[in-house]
Motif scaffolding. Sequence first.
Motif, PDB file in Angstrom:
ATOM      1  N   UNK A   1     -47.893 -34.954  -0.465  1.00 44.29           N
ATOM      2  CA  UNK A   1     -47.968 -34.979   0.995  1.00 44.29           C
ATOM      3  C   UNK A   1     -48.992 -33.953   1.494  1.00 44.29           C
ATOM      4  N   UNK A   2     -49.035 -32.790   0.827  1.00 45.76           N
ATOM      5  CA  UNK A   2     -50.078 -31.818   1.182  1.00 45.76           C
ATOM      6  C   UNK A   2     -51.467 -32.364   0.873  1.00 45.76           C
ATOM      7  N   UNK A   3     -51.582 -33.100  -0.246  1.00 49.58           N
ATOM      8  CA  UNK A   3     -52.898 -33.648  -0.614  1.00 49.58           C
ATOM      9  C   UNK A   3     -53.380 -34.616   0.465  1.00 49.58           C
ATOM     10  N   UNK A   4     -52.470 -35.421   1.004  1.00 43.65           N
ATOM     11  CA  UNK A   4     -52.847 -36.360   2.068  1.00 43.65           C
ATOM     12  C   UNK A   4     -53.378 -35.566   3.249  1.00 43.65           C
ATOM     13  N   UNK A   5     -52.651 -34.492   3.570  1.00 43.26           N
ATOM     14  CA  UNK A   5     -53.068 -33.651   4.684  1.00 43.26           C
ATOM     15  C   UNK A   5     -54.440 -33.025   4.417  1.00 43.26           C
ATOM     16  N   UNK A   6     -54.623 -32.473   3.202  1.00 37.68           N
ATOM     17  CA  UNK A   6     -55.931 -31.896   2.860  1.00 37.68           C
ATOM     18  C   UNK A   6     -57.032 -32.949   2.938  1.00 37.68           C
ATOM     19  N   UNK A   7     -56.725 -34.169   2.493  1.00 40.01           N
ATOM     20  CA  UNK A   7     -57.764 -35.207   2.416  1.00 40.01           C
ATOM     21  C   UNK A   7     -58.302 -35.573   3.801  1.00 40.01           C
TER      22      UNK A   7
ATOM     23  N   UNK B   1     -56.877 -43.186  -0.765  1.00 38.38           N
ATOM     24  CA  UNK B   1     -56.197 -43.430  -2.045  1.00 38.38           C
ATOM     25  C   UNK B   1     -56.949 -42.785  -3.209  1.00 38.38           C
ATOM     26  N   UNK B   2     -58.276 -42.899  -3.188  1.00 33.62           N
ATOM     27  CA  UNK B   2     -59.067 -42.292  -4.272  1.00 33.62           C
ATOM     28  C   UNK B   2     -58.891 -40.773  -4.256  1.00 33.62           C
ATOM     29  N   UNK B   3     -59.031 -40.197  -3.066  1.00 36.05           N
ATOM     30  CA  UNK B   3     -58.961 -38.724  -2.982  1.00 36.05           C
ATOM     31  C   UNK B   3     -57.576 -38.200  -3.382  1.00 36.05           C
ATOM     32  N   UNK B   4     -56.550 -38.867  -2.844  1.00 34.35           N
ATOM     33  CA  UNK B   4     -55.194 -38.420  -3.171  1.00 34.35           C
ATOM     34  C   UNK B   4     -54.865 -38.738  -4.635  1.00 34.35           C
ATOM     35  N   UNK B   5     -55.338 -39.894  -5.103  1.00 27.42           N
ATOM     36  CA  UNK B   5     -55.091 -40.288  -6.492  1.00 27.42           C
ATOM     37  C   UNK B   5     -55.678 -39.284  -7.475  1.00 27.42           C
ATOM     38  N   UNK B   6     -56.926 -38.882  -7.230  1.00 29.61           N
ATOM     39  CA  UNK B   6     -57.542 -37.894  -8.121  1.00 29.61           C
ATOM     40  C   UNK B   6     -56.776 -36.570  -8.053  1.00 29.61           C
ATOM     41  N   UNK B   7     -56.336 -36.215  -6.838  1.00 30.57           N
ATOM     42  CA  UNK B   7     -55.564 -34.973  -6.697  1.00 30.57           C
ATOM     43  C   UNK B   7     -54.289 -35.034  -7.521  1.00 30.57           C
ATOM     44  N   UNK B   8     -53.606 -36.178  -7.471  1.00 28.62           N
ATOM     45  CA  UNK B   8     -52.354 -36.316  -8.231  1.00 28.62           C
ATOM     46  C   UNK B   8     -52.637 -36.196  -9.729  1.00 28.62           C
ATOM     47  N   UNK B   9     -53.695 -36.884 -10.164  1.00 28.31           N
ATOM     48  CA  UNK B   9     -54.065 -36.806 -11.585  1.00 28.31           C
ATOM     49  C   UNK B   9     -54.324 -35.365 -11.999  1.00 28.31           C
ATOM     50  N   UNK B  10     -55.105 -34.662 -11.175  1.00 31.10           N
ATOM     51  CA  UNK B  10     -55.431 -33.273 -11.502  1.00 31.10           C
ATOM     52  C   UNK B  10     -54.166 -32.431 -11.528  1.00 31.10           C
ATOM     53  N   UNK B  11     -53.278 -32.679 -10.562  1.00 33.42           N
ATOM     54  CA  UNK B  11     -52.038 -31.905 -10.485  1.00 33.42           C
ATOM     55  C   UNK B  11     -51.219 -32.100 -11.754  1.00 33.42           C
ATOM     56  N   UNK B  12     -51.086 -33.356 -12.184  1.00 33.34           N
ATOM     57  CA  UNK B  12     -50.236 -33.634 -13.340  1.00 33.34           C
ATOM     58  C   UNK B  12     -50.914 -33.205 -14.650  1.00 33.34           C
ATOM     59  N   UNK B  13     -52.206 -33.553 -14.787  1.00 34.33           N
ATOM     60  CA  UNK B  13     -52.878 -33.285 -16.057  1.00 34.33           C
ATOM     61  C   UNK B  13     -53.245 -31.815 -16.258  1.00 34.33           C
TER      62      UNK B  13
END
Lengths: 248, 220
Positions: free
Chosen positions: B158-164, B20-32
Motif C-alpha cells: 500500500x505504501x508502494x502504491x502511494x510512493x508510485x 502495476x509495473x512500478x508496484x510489481x517491481x517494488x514487490x519483487x524487490x521487497x520479497x527478493x
Amino acid sequence: MITLTNVRKQFGRDIAVQDVSLHVERGEIYGIIGASGAGKSTVLRLMNLLETPDAGTVEIDGALLTSLSTKQLRAKRHVIGMIFQQFNLVANKTVFENVVAPLRLAGRPRATHEERVLECLRFVGLEAFKDKYPAQLSGGQKQRVAIARALANEPHVLLCDEPTSSLDPNTTAEVLGVLKSINERLGVTIVIVTHEMDVIKQVCDRVTVMADGSVYETIDLVPSGVPAIDNNPAWFVDQLKKAGEADA
Amino acid sequence: MPEVLIQYQTEIWRSIGETFIMVGVSILAAVLVGLPLGTWLYLSRKGQLLENRAVFSVLNLVVNIVRSFPFLLLVVFLIPFTRLIIGTAIGTAAATVPLAIIAIAHYSRLVEQSLLDVPRGVVEAAVSMGASIKDVIFKFLYVEARSGLVLGLTTSIISFISYSTIMGVVGGGGIGDFAIRYGYQQFKTELMMYMIFIMLLFVQMIQFTGTTVARLIDKR
C-alpha cells in the motif's frame, strides 16, 4: 555418558557457572536442583553446547563436543533430545509437523517419517492429536508433544530444562510418568533441571545441588516413583485433609 | 460508464498498467531483497544466531538513511544511479529504481520486526535439534512469523502504491500521475475523483486479501 570437566561460563560480568565438573552415568535419571540463579539451566545448556563454555570441556556419548566442527556438532545434536519449560513448539505447525521436523533435519529417509512420528506420538499417548495445532492443546499435552519431538531421532540423552515448572500437579505427574518410561523402556539417559524438590525425589537416581554457579553436593537417591494422581475431586479432598493432619 | 472515462480509456488503462509495473517491481524487490535483508538484520542483532555488531550497525544505518529521505528527494538523489543501471533517468523503467530501493528498506524493517516476535525458545529448540542457520530460517522462523510477514508485505504494498503516485516527476506515469496531469491540472475534477476511487479500490482489495491470508495461515 555426559562428562563436564571444569566448565566455566560468564555472561558479561556475571559468572553463571564456575569450574563445574560432573559426570552422568549411562541409563540414569540425573537431577540438578538449586535456587534460581544458581546456574543449573546454564549447566544443562552447556551439555549440548546451546551455550559455549568459556573454559573446560563437554563430553557427551563418547564425543568431545567442545572440539567438534559446527557440522559435526549439528549431527551430534540429532541424538541429544531437549525439552523446555515453555515447550517451544512451532505454533504454526501441527503436532505431526512438529514431531517430523527433527527427522527432516537429520535427513532420515522420507518413507520412514510417518511411521516414526506416529510411533513417538503413541508413546506419549497423543496419536489422536496429530492434526491439532499446539494452541488447541493443554500444557501437559504440549509438553508431551515436545517429548515426542525430542524422541523422534532415537536420542541417547534427553535434556530437560524445568520440564514441569509451568504445569499443575496432575500434568506434572503425567509428564514425569512419560519421562520415567522413556528411561526404563528406551534406556535413554535423562538429565532434569528443576527447582521442584518433588520432581527430583520422585524420579532421580542422583542429584547435584548447585549454588552460586558451583556444585554444592551430589547425592544418590532412591526415586520414590511418580504418584498416581487423578482428576477425581475426592482425591483433592483427600490430599487437603491429609495436609491438614500433617500440619496439626 | 461516465463519459470522461470512455474518452480517456486508453490513457487510463495505460496508467493503470504503469502503476502495476512500478508496484510489481517494488514487490519483487521487497520479497527478493528486502526479505533476506530483514532476516539478516534480525540475525545479526545482539543475542541472535549471527550476532555481529558491525554488520548490524551498517545494515541498520543504511535502512534508516533510505527511510528517512523524503521520497521525492530520494528519487532526485538517485538519478545518477538510475541512469547508470537503466541508461536513462526518465520513464516507467527508470521510476522503478528508486521505488525498488525504498521498497527494500521499507519491507526489510517490517521483516525484522515480525521475526523479533518469534519466541526465542522456538529458535533455541531448533538449534538444539541440530538445525543449521538455513533450517532455522526456513523451517522455523518463517513458519512462525508467516502472518506477520504477510501483513508487513500488505502494509508495504500500500505504501508502494502511494510512493508510485509521485513518479510523474521523472515521467514514470501511473494512475497518480494521470490524476494530477489530466484531472487536477486540466481542472477535470470528476476525472481526478474517479482515479482516486480506483486507487482506493486497489488499496481496499490488497488490504482485504492481506488480512484474510494472514488470518488463515495464523494457527498460533
